[in-house]
Design a protein around this motif. Sequence first.
Motif, PDB file in Angstrom:
ATOM      1  N   ARG A  88       1.048  -1.179  -0.204  1.00 48.08           N
ATOM      2  CA  ARG A  88      -0.099  -0.212  -0.047  1.00 48.08           C
ATOM      3  C   ARG A  88       0.844   1.141  -0.144  1.00 48.08           C
ATOM      4  NH1 ARG A  88      -4.156  -0.972   4.586  1.00 48.08           N
ATOM      5  NH2 ARG A  88      -2.600  -0.013   5.426  1.00 48.08           N
ATOM      6  N   ILE A  89       0.178   2.351  -0.641  1.00 50.45           N
ATOM      7  CA  ILE A  89       1.064   3.498  -0.549  1.00 50.45           C
ATOM      8  C   ILE A  89       0.256   4.461   0.681  1.00 50.45           C
ATOM      9  CG2 ILE A  89       1.546   5.572  -1.875  1.00 50.45           C
ATOM     10  CD1 ILE A  89       0.990   3.920  -4.478  1.00 50.45           C
ATOM     11  N   PRO A  90       1.337   4.795   1.685  1.00 52.22           N
ATOM     12  CA  PRO A  90       0.645   5.599   2.714  1.00 52.22           C
ATOM     13  C   PRO A  90       0.428   6.972   2.252  1.00 52.22           C
ATOM     14  CG  PRO A  90       3.056   5.406   2.771  1.00 52.22           C
ATOM     15  CD  PRO A  90       2.441   4.558   1.668  1.00 52.22           C
ATOM     16  N   THR A  91      -0.462   7.537   3.207  1.00 56.82           N
ATOM     17  CA  THR A  91      -0.691   9.212   2.823  1.00 56.82           C
ATOM     18  C   THR A  91       0.463   9.847   3.630  1.00 56.82           C
ATOM     19  OG1 THR A  91      -1.979   9.282   5.051  1.00 56.82           O
ATOM     20  CG2 THR A  91      -3.153   8.653   2.829  1.00 56.82           C
ATOM     21  N   TYR A  92       0.563  11.052   2.969  1.00 55.06           N
ATOM     22  CA  TYR A  92       1.786  11.876   3.718  1.00 55.06           C
ATOM     23  C   TYR A  92       1.273  13.321   3.302  1.00 55.06           C
ATOM     24  CZ  TYR A  92       2.902  11.986  -1.431  1.00 55.06           C
ATOM     25  OH  TYR A  92       2.751  11.908  -2.753  1.00 55.06           O
ATOM     26  N   GLU A  93       1.998  13.864   3.990  1.00 48.88           N
ATOM     27  CA  GLU A  93       2.110  15.688   3.787  1.00 48.88           C
ATOM     28  C   GLU A  93       3.251  16.451   3.964  1.00 48.88           C
ATOM     29  OE1 GLU A  93      -0.596  17.558   6.867  1.00 48.88           O
ATOM     30  OE2 GLU A  93      -0.421  15.781   7.828  1.00 48.88           O
ATOM     31  N   PHE A  94       3.419  17.300   3.284  1.00 49.39           N
ATOM     32  CA  PHE A  94       4.765  18.105   3.456  1.00 49.39           C
ATOM     33  C   PHE A  94       4.536  19.405   4.090  1.00 49.39           C
ATOM     34  CE2 PHE A  94       5.779  15.868  -0.737  1.00 49.39           C
ATOM     35  CZ  PHE A  94       7.203  15.596  -0.317  1.00 49.39           C
ATOM     36  N   MET A  95       5.312  19.642   5.016  1.00 45.65           N
ATOM     37  CA  MET A  95       5.169  20.801   5.706  1.00 45.65           C
ATOM     38  C   MET A  95       6.538  21.718   5.888  1.00 45.65           C
ATOM     39  SD  MET A  95       2.826  19.743   9.022  1.00 45.65           S
ATOM     40  CE  MET A  95       3.681  18.380   9.202  1.00 45.65           C
ATOM     41  N   TYR A  96       6.686  22.866   6.297  1.00 40.99           N
ATOM     42  CA  TYR A  96       7.971  23.639   6.135  1.00 40.99           C
ATOM     43  C   TYR A  96       8.303  24.152   7.356  1.00 40.99           C
ATOM     44  CZ  TYR A  96       7.698  22.653   1.193  1.00 40.99           C
ATOM     45  OH  TYR A  96       7.759  21.879   0.062  1.00 40.99           O
ATOM     46  N   LYS A  97       9.492  24.504   8.059  1.00 40.53           N
ATOM     47  CA  LYS A  97       9.953  24.976   9.267  1.00 40.53           C
ATOM     48  C   LYS A  97      10.757  26.307   8.947  1.00 40.53           C
ATOM     49  CE  LYS A  97      10.338  21.303  12.515  1.00 40.53           C
ATOM     50  NZ  LYS A  97      11.422  20.663  13.375  1.00 40.53           N
ATOM     51  N   ARG A 146      15.044  12.910  -3.552  1.00 38.15           N
ATOM     52  CA  ARG A 146      14.048  11.812  -3.256  1.00 38.15           C
ATOM     53  C   ARG A 146      13.990  11.211  -2.091  1.00 38.15           C
ATOM     54  NH1 ARG A 146      15.338   7.948  -8.268  1.00 38.15           N
ATOM     55  NH2 ARG A 146      17.274   9.016  -8.744  1.00 38.15           N
ATOM     56  N   LEU A 147      12.752  10.361  -1.795  1.00 36.06           N
ATOM     57  CA  LEU A 147      12.819   9.658  -0.494  1.00 36.06           C
ATOM     58  C   LEU A 147      11.924   8.277  -0.823  1.00 36.06           C
ATOM     59  CD1 LEU A 147      11.625  10.634   3.006  1.00 36.06           C
ATOM     60  CD2 LEU A 147      10.347   8.901   1.703  1.00 36.06           C
ATOM     61  N   ARG A 148      12.737   7.210  -0.312  1.00 36.94           N
ATOM     62  CA  ARG A 148      11.956   5.825  -0.409  1.00 36.94           C
ATOM     63  C   ARG A 148      11.585   5.132   0.831  1.00 36.94           C
ATOM     64  NH1 ARG A 148      15.666   3.212  -5.358  1.00 36.94           N
ATOM     65  NH2 ARG A 148      15.944   5.013  -6.121  1.00 36.94           N
ATOM     66  N   LEU A 149      10.740   4.526   1.120  1.00 40.38           N
ATOM     67  CA  LEU A 149      10.325   4.002   2.251  1.00 40.38           C
ATOM     68  C   LEU A 149       9.536   2.689   1.901  1.00 40.38           C
ATOM     69  CD1 LEU A 149       9.456   4.841   5.422  1.00 40.38           C
ATOM     70  CD2 LEU A 149       7.157   4.515   4.513  1.00 40.38           C
ATOM     71  N   ARG A 150       9.906   1.656   2.547  1.00 39.16           N
ATOM     72  CA  ARG A 150       9.458   0.311   2.599  1.00 39.16           C
ATOM     73  C   ARG A 150       9.101  -0.408   3.841  1.00 39.16           C
ATOM     74  NH1 ARG A 150       8.903  -3.090  -1.398  1.00 39.16           N
ATOM     75  NH2 ARG A 150       9.371  -2.399  -3.571  1.00 39.16           N
ATOM     76  N   SER A 151       8.227  -1.049   3.703  1.00 39.25           N
ATOM     77  CA  SER A 151       7.985  -1.884   4.984  1.00 39.25           C
ATOM     78  C   SER A 151       7.277  -3.169   4.667  1.00 39.25           C
ATOM     79  CB  SER A 151       7.122  -1.192   6.229  1.00 39.25           C
ATOM     80  OG  SER A 151       5.620  -1.222   5.798  1.00 39.25           O
ATOM     81  N   ALA A 152       6.980  -3.903   5.383  1.00 39.18           N
ATOM     82  CA  ALA A 152       5.914  -5.359   5.173  1.00 39.18           C
ATOM     83  C   ALA A 152       4.664  -5.044   4.401  1.00 39.18           C
ATOM     84  CB  ALA A 152       5.878  -6.210   6.145  1.00 39.18           C
ATOM     85  N   THR A 153       4.173  -3.846   4.690  1.00 30.46           N
ATOM     86  CA  THR A 153       2.818  -3.271   4.203  1.00 30.46           C
ATOM     87  C   THR A 153       2.901  -2.341   3.152  1.00 30.46           C
ATOM     88  OG1 THR A 153       2.076  -3.871   6.386  1.00 30.46           O
ATOM     89  CG2 THR A 153       0.591  -2.743   5.252  1.00 30.46           C
ATOM     90  N   TYR A 154       3.882  -1.171   3.401  1.00 30.96           N
ATOM     91  CA  TYR A 154       3.859  -0.111   2.902  1.00 30.96           C
ATOM     92  C   TYR A 154       4.976   0.151   1.886  1.00 30.96           C
ATOM     93  CZ  TYR A 154       0.148   1.377   5.988  1.00 30.96           C
ATOM     94  OH  TYR A 154      -0.872   1.495   6.843  1.00 30.96           O
ATOM     95  N   LYS A 155       4.853   1.066   0.721  1.00 30.35           N
ATOM     96  CA  LYS A 155       5.992   1.364  -0.030  1.00 30.35           C
ATOM     97  C   LYS A 155       5.799   2.780  -0.507  1.00 30.35           C
ATOM     98  CE  LYS A 155       7.652   0.357  -4.620  1.00 30.35           C
ATOM     99  NZ  LYS A 155       7.932  -0.412  -5.941  1.00 30.35           N
TER     100      LYS A 155
END
Length: 191
Positions: A88-97, A146-155
Amino acid sequence: RGTMSAYGDIAAMATLLGGRDPDDTESPGPSGAPFNPGALPVAKDDGVAIPAVRPGKKDAKAIWDVSELVDDFDDDSSEEGEDGSGLRIPTYEFMYKQAINTADAFLGMAHNKDPGSRSCEDMVLKIHLPGTRSMRELDLEVETDRLRLRSATYKLNLYLPHKVDADEGKAEWDQKLETLKVTARIRDEEY
């Protein structure tokens, strides 16, 4: 020939071309068919030879071959939030500081700061990963663009909106919200 009004000119042009305005109450052109590019008469052969495409022949002036342009970065634009592997592709959001002090906030002393993301120092990416228990289940890789994230459920594979310093960032796990927060310093680059 006498001068015509603007309406007369347009009506004469429409009659000449055989076109019809849908708002007009006039009858259609002589053929009765609507005027479009397919209605234009075209000669079958104008005498100009069209070169044939020869498959397999390489261009001597080409710098690289099309097969060399394959991007190894996975595309997560498939439907229903899943890719070909069933992750599954998780939901995400960008924010800035933005780093400001009281003089900047109350006295307007920072002349180079505005609310836009180009005036920010850090980019924060919040990734919502329901069902994930700890950060140990995640494989995270951050590069400058770029950013890459993987788990057993998400990519998740993302191109970042700004280039970041990949070596000087941090990732925090919020157990209660099941959210990974990745903070990275935005590289100050000219356009």
